[in-house]
Structure formats: C-alpha cells, structure tokens
Design a protein around this motif. Structure first.
Motif, short mmCIF file in Angstrom:
data_model
loop_
_atom_site.label_atom_id
_atom_site.label_comp_id
_atom_site.label_asym_id
_atom_site.label_seq_id
_atom_site.Cartn_x
_atom_site.Cartn_y
_atom_site.Cartn_z
N THR A 84 0.84 -1.21 0.00
CA THR A 84 0.00 0.00 0.00
C THR A 84 0.87 1.26 0.00
O THR A 84 1.30 1.73 1.05
CB THR A 84 -0.91 0.01 1.25
OG1 THR A 84 -1.58 -1.24 1.36
CG2 THR A 84 -1.93 1.14 1.17
N SER A 85 1.11 1.82 -1.18
CA SER A 85 1.92 3.03 -1.28
C SER A 85 1.03 4.25 -1.54
O SER A 85 0.57 4.46 -2.66
CB SER A 85 2.96 2.90 -2.40
OG SER A 85 3.64 4.12 -2.61
N TYR A 86 0.82 5.03 -0.49
CA TYR A 86 0.07 6.27 -0.68
C TYR A 86 0.85 7.25 -1.57
O TYR A 86 0.26 8.00 -2.35
CB TYR A 86 -0.20 6.93 0.67
CG TYR A 86 -1.35 6.33 1.46
CD1 TYR A 86 -1.82 5.06 1.23
CD2 TYR A 86 -1.96 7.08 2.47
CE1 TYR A 86 -2.86 4.53 1.96
CE2 TYR A 86 -3.02 6.56 3.21
CZ TYR A 86 -3.46 5.28 2.96
OH TYR A 86 -4.50 4.77 3.69
N GLY A 87 2.17 7.22 -1.45
CA GLY A 87 2.98 8.12 -2.26
C GLY A 87 2.81 7.86 -3.75
O GLY A 87 2.77 8.79 -4.55
N ALA A 88 2.69 6.59 -4.12
CA ALA A 88 2.46 6.25 -5.53
C ALA A 88 1.12 6.82 -5.99
O ALA A 88 1.01 7.38 -7.08
CB ALA A 88 2.48 4.73 -5.71
N ALA A 89 0.10 6.70 -5.15
CA ALA A 89 -1.23 7.20 -5.50
C ALA A 89 -1.22 8.71 -5.72
O ALA A 89 -1.70 9.21 -6.75
CB ALA A 89 -2.23 6.84 -4.41
N PHE A 90 -0.65 9.45 -4.77
CA PHE A 90 -0.70 10.90 -4.87
C PHE A 90 0.29 11.43 -5.90
O PHE A 90 0.02 12.46 -6.54
CB PHE A 90 -0.45 11.52 -3.49
CG PHE A 90 -1.45 11.07 -2.46
CD1 PHE A 90 -2.81 11.06 -2.76
CD2 PHE A 90 -1.05 10.63 -1.21
CE1 PHE A 90 -3.74 10.63 -1.83
CE2 PHE A 90 -1.98 10.21 -0.28
CZ PHE A 90 -3.32 10.20 -0.59
N GLY A 91 1.40 10.73 -6.09
CA GLY A 91 2.35 11.14 -7.13
C GLY A 91 1.74 11.00 -8.52
O GLY A 91 1.94 11.86 -9.39
N PRO A 124 -0.45 3.25 5.07
CA PRO A 124 0.58 3.31 4.03
C PRO A 124 1.84 2.59 4.46
O PRO A 124 2.24 2.64 5.63
CB PRO A 124 0.82 4.81 3.84
CG PRO A 124 0.36 5.45 5.12
CD PRO A 124 -0.77 4.60 5.60
N THR A 125 2.47 1.89 3.53
CA THR A 125 3.71 1.18 3.82
C THR A 125 4.94 1.99 3.40
O THR A 125 6.07 1.53 3.59
CB THR A 125 3.72 -0.17 3.09
OG1 THR A 125 3.56 0.04 1.69
CG2 THR A 125 2.59 -1.07 3.59
N ASP A 126 4.74 3.16 2.83
CA ASP A 126 5.85 3.97 2.34
C ASP A 126 6.05 5.21 3.21
O ASP A 126 5.14 5.66 3.92
CB ASP A 126 5.61 4.40 0.89
CG ASP A 126 4.29 5.15 0.72
OD1 ASP A 126 3.27 4.72 1.29
OD2 ASP A 126 4.29 6.18 0.00
N GLN A 127 7.24 5.77 3.14
CA GLN A 127 7.57 7.01 3.83
C GLN A 127 7.50 8.17 2.84
O GLN A 127 7.65 8.00 1.64
CB GLN A 127 8.99 6.92 4.42
CG GLN A 127 9.20 5.76 5.38
CD GLN A 127 8.37 5.90 6.65
OE1 GLN A 127 8.25 7.00 7.19
NE2 GLN A 127 7.82 4.79 7.13
N GLY A 128 7.28 9.37 3.35
CA GLY A 128 7.33 10.56 2.51
C GLY A 128 6.07 10.88 1.75
O GLY A 128 6.04 11.84 0.97
N GLU A 131 4.43 14.58 1.96
CA GLU A 131 4.96 15.67 1.14
C GLU A 131 4.39 15.60 -0.27
O GLU A 131 4.05 16.64 -0.87
CB GLU A 131 6.48 15.62 1.10
CG GLU A 131 7.13 16.63 0.16
CD GLU A 131 6.77 18.08 0.46
OE1 GLU A 131 6.89 18.92 -0.46
OE2 GLU A 131 6.39 18.40 1.60
N VAL A 132 4.27 14.40 -0.81
CA VAL A 132 3.66 14.25 -2.15
C VAL A 132 2.21 14.71 -2.10
O VAL A 132 1.73 15.40 -3.01
CB VAL A 132 3.75 12.78 -2.61
CG1 VAL A 132 3.20 12.65 -4.03
CG2 VAL A 132 5.18 12.28 -2.55
N HIS A 133 1.51 14.36 -1.04
CA HIS A 133 0.12 14.79 -0.86
C HIS A 133 0.04 16.31 -0.76
O HIS A 133 -0.86 16.93 -1.32
CB HIS A 133 -0.44 14.12 0.39
CG HIS A 133 -1.85 14.49 0.73
ND1 HIS A 133 -2.17 15.62 1.46
CD2 HIS A 133 -3.04 13.89 0.44
CE1 HIS A 133 -3.48 15.68 1.61
NE2 HIS A 133 -4.03 14.66 1.01
#
Length: 224
Positions: A84-91, A124-128, A131-133
């Motif tokens: 589950t990468s929230y950063g991938a979604a928002f990026g 989310p399993t990712d860091q950072g 900031e992308v959001h």
C-alpha cells in the motif's frame, strides 16, 4: 469543439489494490458496476462528469480514464497486488490531473475542480507520502489541485484518513466491527449518490461538489 463550454467535473476513484484487498475485491468491482448502471439512469447528471478509475499498490494502474459513462460499455475489473503506497497514489495524481484538466479545456469544456474519492483498507507502507500529498493539494503548486474525499475501511486509521482528506467533512472511517465487504458496498453507494448530485449541481446556478457520507461510516475527525 465538442464541449460547447459545458461544465464538467473530473472524478477520480483511487482504490486500494494491495494484497489485503484480495477477499473483498469482488465487492468493489460489483460496486463499480452498480455505479455505472445507476448513472446510465441519470444521463443529465452523467453528462457533467468524466470518470477515471485508478488502482494503487506499489504502483498505479489506470483502469479507466476520463470516461463519459453514458457511452462506456462496462466497468473495469480491479485486481489485488503488492503493498500500500500512498505516495504512488498521490504522485500519479500530481502528474495526471493537470494534464487531464488541460485536455478537457482544449476540447472546449469549462472544468470544475476535480474530485478524488480515495479508498484504502490499511496504513501506508511507504515514507514521505505526506509531502507528495501536500504538493498535490497545494493550489499554488498543482494546477487543478483536487478536493479529496477519503474513506478508510478495515485496518485504516482515522488519523491517517484525516490527513488524506482535504476538508474535515471529506474524511470518513468505517464504524468499528463493520465487515469490510459491507463497507465497500456502502462506499460505492455513497460515491454514486455524490456523483449524481454533483452532476445535477453543475447544471444549476451554484455548482458545487456534493459529498454523501457512506452509511456505517463516521467522520474521521470524530474518532478519538
């Protein structure tokens, strides 16, 4: 120009496709099919919406892009995969939305601020990702920075859903003990109502995004 300066609302469903969704992905796909059927019965509202379906895990897959659901033959099938990468979604949205807004404007449409309906069953399993959001939702950074309606089910935490939603009244968390499949069904029902009412609103003198709270959910801000 095909748009004739008609008002349009770009809507994005950003749905969790991580492995934890395996047992309930069928309910999500069924809910999207029901949404399609409902909008076929609301052609005036559906005409005001361009609908995208995106699935995220460690990457984002585009299942449907800027579709006029009156002319779509069927809805896509989402498939569980990865983490589950929230950063991938928002990026992805950070790159996708400005391009989509420009494409619709080039067709002659008047484009209203896009709406993202975000659904996740975990943390989310990712860091950072925050900031992308932030970049995605900063109207000085991202052209067409969207309103984000966030719904958390399963192991999602209210505090995280609050961070994702762009307004307190846009963040919802399923009531404790609610079966995940039932929560997904209620999410899809509320999504359908929100799209129909928002589409109708775009034909009025005061167009606005209308957000329906799913049954069996609480506002995330009310969870302590």
């Amino acid at each position: 120009m095909s748009g004739g300066h008609a008002n349009l609302l770009p809507v994005y469903v950003m749905a969790d496709e991580s492995g934890s969704m395996t047992k309930v992905m069928g309910q999500l796909n069924e809910g999207l099919r029901s949404l399609h059927e409902a909008l076929l019965g609301e052609p005036m509202a559906a005409a005001k919406v361009r609908f995208s379906v995106l699935g995220f895990s460690e990457t984002v897959l585009e299942h449907l892009r800027l579709a006029d659901l009156r002319h779509a033959e069927e809805m896509p099938e989402l498939t569980p995969r990865g983490r589950t990468s929230y950063g991938a979604a928002f990026g992805d949205l950070r790159q996708r939305i400005p391009a989509d807004v420009e494409a619709l404007k080039a067709e002659g449409f008047t484009v209203h601020r896009p709406a993202v309906f975000f659904l996740s069953d975990g943390q989310p399993t990712d860091q950072g990702w925050l900031e992308v959001h932030r970049q995605l939702t900063d109207r000085n950074v991202t052209k067409g920075a969207p309103n984000i309606v966030a719904c958390g089910i399963g192991d999602a935490q209210a505090a995280t859903i609050r961070q994702v939603a762009t307004r307190d009244e846009y963040g919802f968390i399923a009531n404790a003990g609610t079966e995940v499949g039932a929560s997904i069904a209620q999410f899809c029902t509320a999504l359908t109502k929100s799209i129909v009412e928002s589409g109708r609103s775009l034909g009025s003198a005061q167009p606005e995004l209308v957000v329906e709270r799913p049954q069996g959910f609480r506002m995330a801000i009310d969870v302590v």
